[in-house]
Design a protein around this motif. Structure first.
Motif, mmCIF file in Angstrom:
data_model
loop_
_atom_site.group_PDB
_atom_site.id
_atom_site.type_symbol
_atom_site.label_atom_id
_atom_site.label_comp_id
_atom_site.label_asym_id
_atom_site.label_seq_id
_atom_site.Cartn_x
_atom_site.Cartn_y
_atom_site.Cartn_z
ATOM 1 N N LEU A 1 32.562 33.929 45.565
ATOM 2 C CA LEU A 1 32.422 35.444 45.582
ATOM 3 C C LEU A 1 33.803 35.959 45.468
ATOM 4 O O LEU A 1 34.798 35.499 46.239
ATOM 5 C CB LEU A 1 31.877 35.929 46.857
ATOM 6 C CG LEU A 1 30.193 35.342 46.925
ATOM 7 C CD1 LEU A 1 29.524 35.523 47.952
ATOM 8 C CD2 LEU A 1 29.563 35.736 45.447
ATOM 9 N N ARG A 2 34.121 36.975 44.958
ATOM 10 C CA ARG A 2 35.290 37.987 44.722
ATOM 11 C C ARG A 2 35.649 38.054 46.283
ATOM 12 O O ARG A 2 37.028 38.406 46.289
ATOM 13 C CB ARG A 2 34.923 39.204 44.115
ATOM 14 C CG ARG A 2 35.491 39.102 42.668
ATOM 15 C CD ARG A 2 35.543 40.446 41.999
ATOM 16 N NE ARG A 2 35.468 40.261 40.613
ATOM 17 C CZ ARG A 2 35.499 41.445 39.896
ATOM 18 N NH1 ARG A 2 35.210 42.529 40.155
ATOM 19 N NH2 ARG A 2 35.566 41.199 38.452
ATOM 20 N N PRO B 1 39.370 32.768 52.411
ATOM 21 C CA PRO B 1 40.542 33.330 51.844
ATOM 22 C C PRO B 1 39.886 33.841 50.152
ATOM 23 O O PRO B 1 39.049 33.365 49.943
ATOM 24 C CB PRO B 1 41.401 32.063 51.707
ATOM 25 C CG PRO B 1 40.755 30.976 51.834
ATOM 26 C CD PRO B 1 39.588 31.427 52.550
ATOM 27 N N PRO B 2 40.921 34.724 49.782
ATOM 28 C CA PRO B 2 40.605 35.078 48.398
ATOM 29 C C PRO B 2 40.533 33.878 47.333
ATOM 30 O O PRO B 2 40.838 32.787 47.381
ATOM 31 C CB PRO B 2 41.832 35.904 47.937
ATOM 32 C CG PRO B 2 42.502 36.052 49.100
ATOM 33 C CD PRO B 2 42.197 35.047 50.107
ATOM 34 N N PRO B 3 39.703 34.018 46.398
ATOM 35 C CA PRO B 3 39.502 33.295 45.179
ATOM 36 C C PRO B 3 40.612 32.593 44.768
ATOM 37 O O PRO B 3 41.510 33.223 44.590
ATOM 38 C CB PRO B 3 38.691 33.719 44.244
ATOM 39 C CG PRO B 3 37.953 34.947 44.766
ATOM 40 C CD PRO B 3 38.901 35.271 45.892
ATOM 41 N N GLY B 4 40.555 31.327 44.104
ATOM 42 C CA GLY B 4 41.852 30.875 43.562
ATOM 43 C C GLY B 4 42.458 30.155 44.730
ATOM 44 O O GLY B 4 42.275 29.161 45.343
ATOM 45 N N GLY B 5 43.928 30.909 44.692
ATOM 46 C CA GLY B 5 44.921 30.311 45.850
ATOM 47 C C GLY B 5 46.056 29.975 45.117
ATOM 48 O O GLY B 5 46.405 30.396 44.064
ATOM 49 N N ASP C 1 28.468 38.661 43.072
ATOM 50 C CA ASP C 1 27.516 38.292 43.783
ATOM 51 C C ASP C 1 26.855 37.020 43.747
ATOM 52 O O ASP C 1 27.156 36.495 42.575
ATOM 53 C CB ASP C 1 26.472 39.467 43.875
ATOM 54 C CG ASP C 1 26.034 39.593 42.502
ATOM 55 O OD1 ASP C 1 25.583 38.750 41.903
ATOM 56 O OD2 ASP C 1 25.845 40.775 42.070
ATOM 57 N N ASP C 2 26.007 36.461 44.445
ATOM 58 C CA ASP C 2 25.412 35.249 44.228
ATOM 59 C C ASP C 2 24.463 35.125 43.042
ATOM 60 O O ASP C 2 24.515 34.171 42.194
ATOM 61 C CB ASP C 2 24.406 34.716 45.456
ATOM 62 C CG ASP C 2 25.301 34.309 46.593
ATOM 63 O OD1 ASP C 2 26.503 33.910 46.635
ATOM 64 O OD2 ASP C 2 24.765 34.776 47.893
ATOM 65 N N ASP C 3 24.064 36.132 42.683
ATOM 66 C CA ASP C 3 23.058 36.251 41.593
ATOM 67 C C ASP C 3 23.849 36.034 40.325
ATOM 68 O O ASP C 3 23.525 35.061 39.271
ATOM 69 C CB ASP C 3 22.327 37.644 41.557
ATOM 70 C CG ASP C 3 21.315 37.653 40.185
ATOM 71 O OD1 ASP C 3 20.511 36.659 40.015
ATOM 72 O OD2 ASP C 3 21.449 38.615 39.257
ATOM 73 N N SER C 4 25.344 36.517 39.988
ATOM 74 C CA SER C 4 25.907 36.501 38.900
ATOM 75 C C SER C 4 26.465 35.167 38.548
ATOM 76 O O SER C 4 26.375 34.420 37.934
ATOM 77 C CB SER C 4 27.179 37.443 39.046
ATOM 78 O OG SER C 4 26.886 38.822 39.106
ATOM 79 N N ALA C 5 26.896 34.631 40.246
ATOM 80 C CA ALA C 5 27.328 33.255 40.104
ATOM 81 C C ALA C 5 26.344 32.188 39.721
ATOM 82 O O ALA C 5 26.272 31.019 39.059
ATOM 83 C CB ALA C 5 27.902 32.835 41.567
ATOM 84 N N LYS C 6 25.031 32.619 39.984
ATOM 85 C CA LYS C 6 23.854 31.616 39.829
ATOM 86 C C LYS C 6 23.557 31.422 38.259
ATOM 87 O O LYS C 6 23.539 30.437 37.999
ATOM 88 C CB LYS C 6 22.701 31.919 40.638
ATOM 89 C CG LYS C 6 21.539 31.009 40.398
ATOM 90 C CD LYS C 6 20.437 31.574 41.290
ATOM 91 C CE LYS C 6 19.158 30.826 41.231
ATOM 92 N NZ LYS C 6 17.920 31.303 41.776
ATOM 93 N N TRP C 7 23.436 32.795 37.774
ATOM 94 C CA TRP C 7 23.141 32.503 36.174
ATOM 95 C C TRP C 7 24.507 32.026 35.376
ATOM 96 O O TRP C 7 24.187 31.395 34.569
ATOM 97 C CB TRP C 7 22.688 33.691 35.658
ATOM 98 C CG TRP C 7 23.419 34.864 35.527
ATOM 99 C CD1 TRP C 7 23.568 36.031 36.298
ATOM 100 C CD2 TRP C 7 24.452 35.169 34.506
ATOM 101 N NE1 TRP C 7 24.713 36.868 36.000
ATOM 102 C CE2 TRP C 7 25.075 36.498 34.637
ATOM 103 C CE3 TRP C 7 25.098 34.422 33.389
ATOM 104 C CZ2 TRP C 7 26.340 36.897 34.039
ATOM 105 C CZ3 TRP C 7 26.107 34.653 32.766
ATOM 106 C CH2 TRP C 7 26.646 36.106 32.948
ATOM 107 N N LEU C 8 25.715 32.538 36.035
ATOM 108 C CA LEU C 8 26.956 31.819 35.341
ATOM 109 C C LEU C 8 27.062 30.354 35.297
ATOM 110 O O LEU C 8 27.420 29.802 34.227
ATOM 111 C CB LEU C 8 28.131 32.838 35.665
ATOM 112 C CG LEU C 8 29.178 32.578 34.914
ATOM 113 C CD1 LEU C 8 29.244 33.208 33.272
ATOM 114 C CD2 LEU C 8 30.525 33.644 35.595
ATOM 115 N N HIS C 9 26.538 29.824 36.417
ATOM 116 C CA HIS C 9 26.603 28.458 36.776
ATOM 117 C C HIS C 9 25.875 27.581 35.616
ATOM 118 O O HIS C 9 26.172 26.431 35.305
ATOM 119 C CB HIS C 9 26.114 28.120 38.020
ATOM 120 C CG HIS C 9 26.424 26.831 38.535
ATOM 121 N ND1 HIS C 9 25.509 25.624 38.150
ATOM 122 C CD2 HIS C 9 27.460 26.192 39.194
ATOM 123 C CE1 HIS C 9 26.016 24.501 38.767
ATOM 124 N NE2 HIS C 9 27.031 24.793 39.329
#
Length: 196
Positions: free
Chosen positions: A89-90, A94-98, A62-70
């Motif tokens: 976001l997971r 398209p899916p993350p990465g690629g 979620d955005d919250d996890s991404a925010k603090w991890l950032h």
């Protein structure tokens, strides 16, 4: 006289120290460390030197996890030898990465994707991985066959039998890891051939 130090009560932490305990910060740092460890382990599978910096995508729930991890992006980049860190976001489409990325599970909320396609010789790594896989499977099969004989159970000491069982468990884990590496490499080869 004064009481002996030997029988004095061990000092208790003052009650106000509880104010300095931050469970959320502890969880965050555990995730940061797990992320760094997972990425370094993944890089190790492909024998990437620390100087070979690669783009890193961290996929969060979620955005919250991404925010603090950032907030720890520069630390993660430094310790995981990442040329850049991007957050997605997971369940993104398209899916993350690629293409060109390999992935590793970090924890229930985060997975990491490292772009290594340009940093390795995929064909050479596939050959080396296949050779290690074949060798490990042969060793496993020989040990399984040896353990299946009546002579083994009757003559081999219990301690050696236990050690052999542990070796089989280690071999199973090694085979699983090599199969994941092979599958990742085959996907990289497919991506590379598809974009050629």
């Amino acid at each position: 006289g004064c009481p002996s130090l030997m029988v004095a009560r061990f000092p208790e932490p003052a009650t106000h120290t509880a104010a300095f305990v931050d469970d959320a910060a502890e969880r965050h740092m555990a995730t940061v460390r797990a992320t760094i460890d997972a990425v370094r382990s993944l890089r190790g599978q492909y024998k990437l030197a620390p100087a070979q910096r690669a783009p890193l995508v961290l996929a969060c729930d979620d955005d919250d996890s991404a925010k603090w991890l950032h907030a720890y992006a520069s630390t993660i980049a430094l310790l995981a030898s990442a040329s850049s860190v991007r957050f997605e976001l997971r369940d993104a489409s398209p899916p993350p990465g690629g293409k060109g990325f390999v992935s590793v599970h970090v924890d229930a909320h985060v997975e990491a994707h490292v772009r290594i396609a340009e940093l390795i010789d995929v064909d050479a790594e596939l050959r080396a991985t296949a050779a290690k896989l074949d060798k490990t499977k042969t060793q496993r099969d020989e040990l399984v066959a040896r353990r299946a004989t009546e002579r083994y159970t009757a003559k081999v000491p219990e301690k050696v039998q236990q050690s052999d069982k542990e070796r089989l468990d280690e071999m199973a884990a090694t085979i699983a890891a090599l199969e994941r590496t092979r599958d990742n490499l085959e996907q990289l080869k497919s991506d590379k051939d598809g974009s050629a």
